[in-house]
Design a protein around this motif. Structure first.
Motif, PDB file in Angstrom:
ATOM      1  N   LYS A  59       1.064  -1.990  18.884  1.00 27.75           N
ATOM      2  CA  LYS A  59       0.551  -2.573  17.636  1.00 27.75           C
ATOM      3  C   LYS A  59      -0.758  -3.315  17.898  1.00 27.75           C
ATOM      4  CE  LYS A  59       4.788  -3.470  14.923  1.00 27.75           C
ATOM      5  NZ  LYS A  59       4.349  -2.891  13.639  1.00 27.75           N
ATOM      6  N   PHE A  60      -0.760  -4.121  18.977  1.00 27.52           N
ATOM      7  CA  PHE A  60      -1.934  -4.929  19.272  1.00 27.52           C
ATOM      8  C   PHE A  60      -2.926  -4.195  20.182  1.00 27.52           C
ATOM      9  CE2 PHE A  60       0.970  -8.070  17.607  1.00 27.52           C
ATOM     10  CZ  PHE A  60       0.132  -8.904  16.879  1.00 27.52           C
ATOM     11  N   ALA A  61      -2.752  -2.882  20.276  1.00 25.73           N
ATOM     12  CA  ALA A  61      -3.755  -2.029  20.918  1.00 25.73           C
ATOM     13  C   ALA A  61      -4.500  -1.219  19.866  1.00 25.73           C
ATOM     14  CB  ALA A  61      -3.096  -1.091  21.928  1.00 25.73           C
ATOM     15  N   TYR A  62      -3.759  -0.739  18.848  1.00 21.54           N
ATOM     16  CA  TYR A  62      -4.374   0.115  17.820  1.00 21.54           C
ATOM     17  C   TYR A  62      -4.827  -0.654  16.582  1.00 21.54           C
ATOM     18  CZ  TYR A  62      -2.564   3.936  20.652  1.00 21.54           C
ATOM     19  OH  TYR A  62      -2.305   4.798  21.684  1.00 21.54           O
ATOM     20  N   TYR A  63      -4.205  -1.788  16.277  1.00 22.99           N
ATOM     21  CA  TYR A  63      -4.616  -2.636  15.148  1.00 22.99           C
ATOM     22  C   TYR A  63      -4.774  -1.842  13.848  1.00 22.99           C
ATOM     23  CZ  TYR A  63      -5.495  -6.633  18.216  1.00 22.99           C
ATOM     24  OH  TYR A  63      -5.341  -7.678  19.100  1.00 22.99           O
ATOM     25  N   VAL A  64      -3.789  -1.016  13.533  1.00 19.86           N
ATOM     26  CA  VAL A  64      -3.861  -0.218  12.306  1.00 19.86           C
ATOM     27  C   VAL A  64      -3.588  -1.099  11.094  1.00 19.86           C
ATOM     28  CG1 VAL A  64      -2.788   1.679  11.023  1.00 19.86           C
ATOM     29  CG2 VAL A  64      -3.224   1.912  13.480  1.00 19.86           C
ATOM     30  N   ALA A  65      -4.392  -0.930  10.065  1.00 22.79           N
ATOM     31  CA  ALA A  65      -4.291  -1.739   8.844  1.00 22.79           C
ATOM     32  C   ALA A  65      -2.960  -1.525   8.134  1.00 22.79           C
ATOM     33  CB  ALA A  65      -5.438  -1.406   7.895  1.00 22.79           C
ATOM     34  N   ARG A  66      -2.509  -2.542   7.458  1.00 21.57           N
ATOM     35  CA  ARG A  66      -1.329  -2.457   6.600  1.00 21.57           C
ATOM     36  C   ARG A  66      -1.712  -1.837   5.249  1.00 21.57           C
ATOM     37  NH1 ARG A  66       3.981  -3.556   8.489  1.00 21.57           N
ATOM     38  NH2 ARG A  66       3.773  -4.899  10.321  1.00 21.57           N
ATOM     39  N   PRO A  67      -0.725  -1.234   4.571  1.00 18.90           N
ATOM     40  CA  PRO A  67      -1.022  -0.614   3.269  1.00 18.90           C
ATOM     41  C   PRO A  67      -1.655  -1.553   2.253  1.00 18.90           C
ATOM     42  CG  PRO A  67       1.079   0.172   4.075  1.00 18.90           C
ATOM     43  CD  PRO A  67       0.642  -0.910   5.022  1.00 18.90           C
ATOM     44  N   ASN A  68      -1.253  -2.840   2.249  1.00 23.16           N
ATOM     45  CA  ASN A  68      -1.785  -3.734   1.218  1.00 23.16           C
ATOM     46  C   ASN A  68      -3.296  -3.911   1.327  1.00 23.16           C
ATOM     47  OD1 ASN A  68      -1.480  -5.238   3.608  1.00 23.16           O
ATOM     48  ND2 ASN A  68      -1.277  -7.163   2.493  1.00 23.16           N
ATOM     49  N   GLN A  69      -3.843  -3.751   2.541  1.00 22.92           N
ATOM     50  CA  GLN A  69      -5.291  -3.867   2.695  1.00 22.92           C
ATOM     51  C   GLN A  69      -6.020  -2.744   1.965  1.00 22.92           C
ATOM     52  OE1 GLN A  69      -4.729  -5.114   7.311  1.00 22.92           O
ATOM     53  NE2 GLN A  69      -6.822  -4.600   6.724  1.00 22.92           N
ATOM     54  N   TRP A  70      -5.432  -1.562   1.999  1.00 26.49           N
ATOM     55  CA  TRP A  70      -6.059  -0.406   1.352  1.00 26.49           C
ATOM     56  C   TRP A  70      -5.791  -0.378  -0.151  1.00 26.49           C
ATOM     57  CZ3 TRP A  70      -3.362   4.090  -0.599  1.00 26.49           C
ATOM     58  CH2 TRP A  70      -4.210   5.100  -1.029  1.00 26.49           C
ATOM     59  N   VAL A  71      -4.538  -0.694  -0.518  1.00 26.86           N
ATOM     60  CA  VAL A  71      -4.165  -0.581  -1.927  1.00 26.86           C
ATOM     61  C   VAL A  71      -4.958  -1.551  -2.803  1.00 26.86           C
ATOM     62  CG1 VAL A  71      -2.278  -0.817  -3.597  1.00 26.86           C
ATOM     63  CG2 VAL A  71      -1.857   0.289  -1.394  1.00 26.86           C
ATOM     64  N   LYS A  72      -5.343  -2.695  -2.270  1.00 26.34           N
ATOM     65  CA  LYS A  72      -6.081  -3.660  -3.088  1.00 26.34           C
ATOM     66  C   LYS A  72      -7.420  -3.092  -3.558  1.00 26.34           C
ATOM     67  CE  LYS A  72      -8.281  -6.207   0.736  1.00 26.34           C
ATOM     68  NZ  LYS A  72      -8.326  -7.514   1.448  1.00 26.34           N
ATOM     69  N   THR A  73      -7.912  -2.056  -2.867  1.00 25.00           N
ATOM     70  CA  THR A  73      -9.150  -1.409  -3.329  1.00 25.00           C
ATOM     71  C   THR A  73      -8.869  -0.453  -4.475  1.00 25.00           C
ATOM     72  OG1 THR A  73      -8.974   0.468  -1.786  1.00 25.00           O
ATOM     73  CG2 THR A  73     -10.041  -1.536  -0.976  1.00 25.00           C
ATOM     74  N   LEU A  74      -7.607  -0.071  -4.671  1.00 24.53           N
ATOM     75  CA  LEU A  74      -7.211   0.822  -5.765  1.00 24.53           C
ATOM     76  C   LEU A  74      -6.672   0.045  -6.949  1.00 24.53           C
ATOM     77  CD1 LEU A  74      -5.231   3.595  -3.835  1.00 24.53           C
ATOM     78  CD2 LEU A  74      -7.642   3.636  -4.486  1.00 24.53           C
TER      79      LEU A  74
END
Length: 410
Positions: A306-321
């Motif tokens: 998790k702390f190697a790839y640091y992939v964003a959570r869905p809420n970060q993306w959905v707030k743009t929609l």
């Protein structure tokens, strides 16, 4: 590599069948002069096997502490693993020796581990000491000799102290301040004013193998790849079609602080199954120990990645929609990939399917449900789940190989 873990073997399965249990082997504890001294003091009287009443009480106390102190999921898995190892290694040391009382010994080992795990919980510490004392007194009332009681208790204490010594050096109390990557599309962002949950957990020493040997997650697809774009679209479509059943499953597996957490849910389910199958308490320890080790090791592997790839959570993306959208459950304070629920559940299902192969379909379904629950909760991508299940399966296989566990048909 840590000390090699020896053969657990086919006896695990025949124990379920109601036959005999092959001698357990130690995961952490090793022979020492003090341990050998206590074992040499055992009298030539009948061996008293571990009873479910003892195992149930120790599990009850630990899960109570987990909930009361609101331990997070990785720390809960570690606690359950250490407690299981203490019981397992005590039984391995006793090896059904004449004069040994497994209830007194296991309770003494568990006492040392639980006092270490919960040092600032006075009422709990009193309860743990009281439980060990109660098992000692019950054995005395049942006719055990003072020599047997003293030697059994000291054997368990020595084993518990060795498990605690391992735990003090595994890195769980080491503070880590991560260097977060720069903000960018698809990169996880920590909400201002909050701290990440256990950012250094991936550096812990696993049980049975070294950290360097621990399985690694398959790298996730790039954020701007067609594969991740398809996953985002599938996630959003799922969120538009959430059912009451999706929400019920999300609630069932939520496992936040204040609950027994996902590892505790798996342990409770397996304990119920073993009792239904009339497996003895010592056979149960032989199943619960690799299960809990696998979940603990899986959390380490998961957090490292998790702390190697640091992939964003869905809420970060959905707030743009849709700025008004909110996930069904609260988004955790750590990166998305791979899913923790999926990773530990993949590990659990792998270990349990090897030990109880006739129930493999049940375990696979549980793991899939736990994984899917986080998508319905709105806090994970589909690829977080599939990547976690795959990683967990490989961690579980490593535990089976470390313990020398073989499938019943092999």
């Amino acid at each position: 590599m840590q000390k090699q873990v020896f053969w657990l073997g086919l006896g695990l399965f025949v124990a379920w069948m109601g036959v005999s249990l092959a001698q357990a082997k130690s995961w952490i504890a090793t022979p020492s002069p003090a341990l050998e001294r206590s074992l040499s003091q055992l009298p030539q009287t009948p061996y008293t096997p571990l009873e479910w009443a003892t195992l149930d009480e120790l599990e009850r106390l630990e899960l109570l502490a987990v909930q009361t102190q609101m331990l997070n999921p990785p720390r809960t898995a570690r606690a359950l693993a250490l407690l299981s190892v203490a019981a397992n290694d005590t039984l391995a040391a006793l090896a059904q020796r004449p004069g040994a009382d497994a209830n007194v010994a296991v309770a003494a080992a568990a006492r040392e581990v639980m006092l270490y795990l919960h040092p600032t919980f006075p009422n709990f510490k009193d309860a743990v000491r009281g439980a060990a004392r109660d098992f000692y007194q019950a054995a005395a009332q049942a006719g055990a000799s003072p020599q047997s009681l003293l030697a059994s208790s000291e054997t368990g204490r020595q084993i518990g102290m060795q498990v605690v010594a391992f735990a003090r050096k595994d890195g769980a109390n080491r503070q880590v301040i991560p260097e977060y990557p720069k903000a960018a599309p698809g990169v996880w962002e920590l909400t201002l004013g909050y701290t990440a949950v256990e950012p250094g957990w991936g550096n812990l020493v696993p049980i049975g193998i070294s950290n360097a040997q621990l399985a690694r997650a398959t790298p996730p697809p790039a954020w701007d790849s067609p594969e991740f774009a398809q996953d985002r679209a599938a996630f959003w479509q799922k969120q538009q079609q959430l059912t009451d059943r999706d929400k019920a499953i999300a609630d069932k597996w939520a496992g936040d602080g204040g609950t027994v957490t996902p590892a505790g849910l798996w342990q409770e389910a397996v304990v119920a199954m073993l009792k239904d199958r009339q497996v003895g308490a010592e056979g149960a320890v032989a199943v619960l120990t690799p299960l809990n080790i696998a979940m603990h090791n899986a959390f380490i592997a998961c957090w490292r990645d998790k702390f190697a790839y640091y992939v964003a959570r869905p809420n970060q993306w959905v707030k743009t929609l849709d700025p008004k959208w909110a996930p069904y459950l609260r988004t955790p304070k750590f990166p998305a990939y791979p899913s923790g629920h999926s990773t530990i559940s993949g590990a659990a299902a792998t270990v349990l399917s090897a030990l109880l192969p006739d129930a493999a379909a049940t375990f696979a379904a549980m793991a899939k449900e736990a994984s899917d629950s986080r998508i319905g909760a709105g806090i994970h991508w589909f690829l977080d789940g599939s990547g976690g299940l795959d990683l967990g399966e490989r961690v579980g296989q490593q535990v089976l190989e470390a313990g020398g566990v073989v499938h019943a048909g092999n």
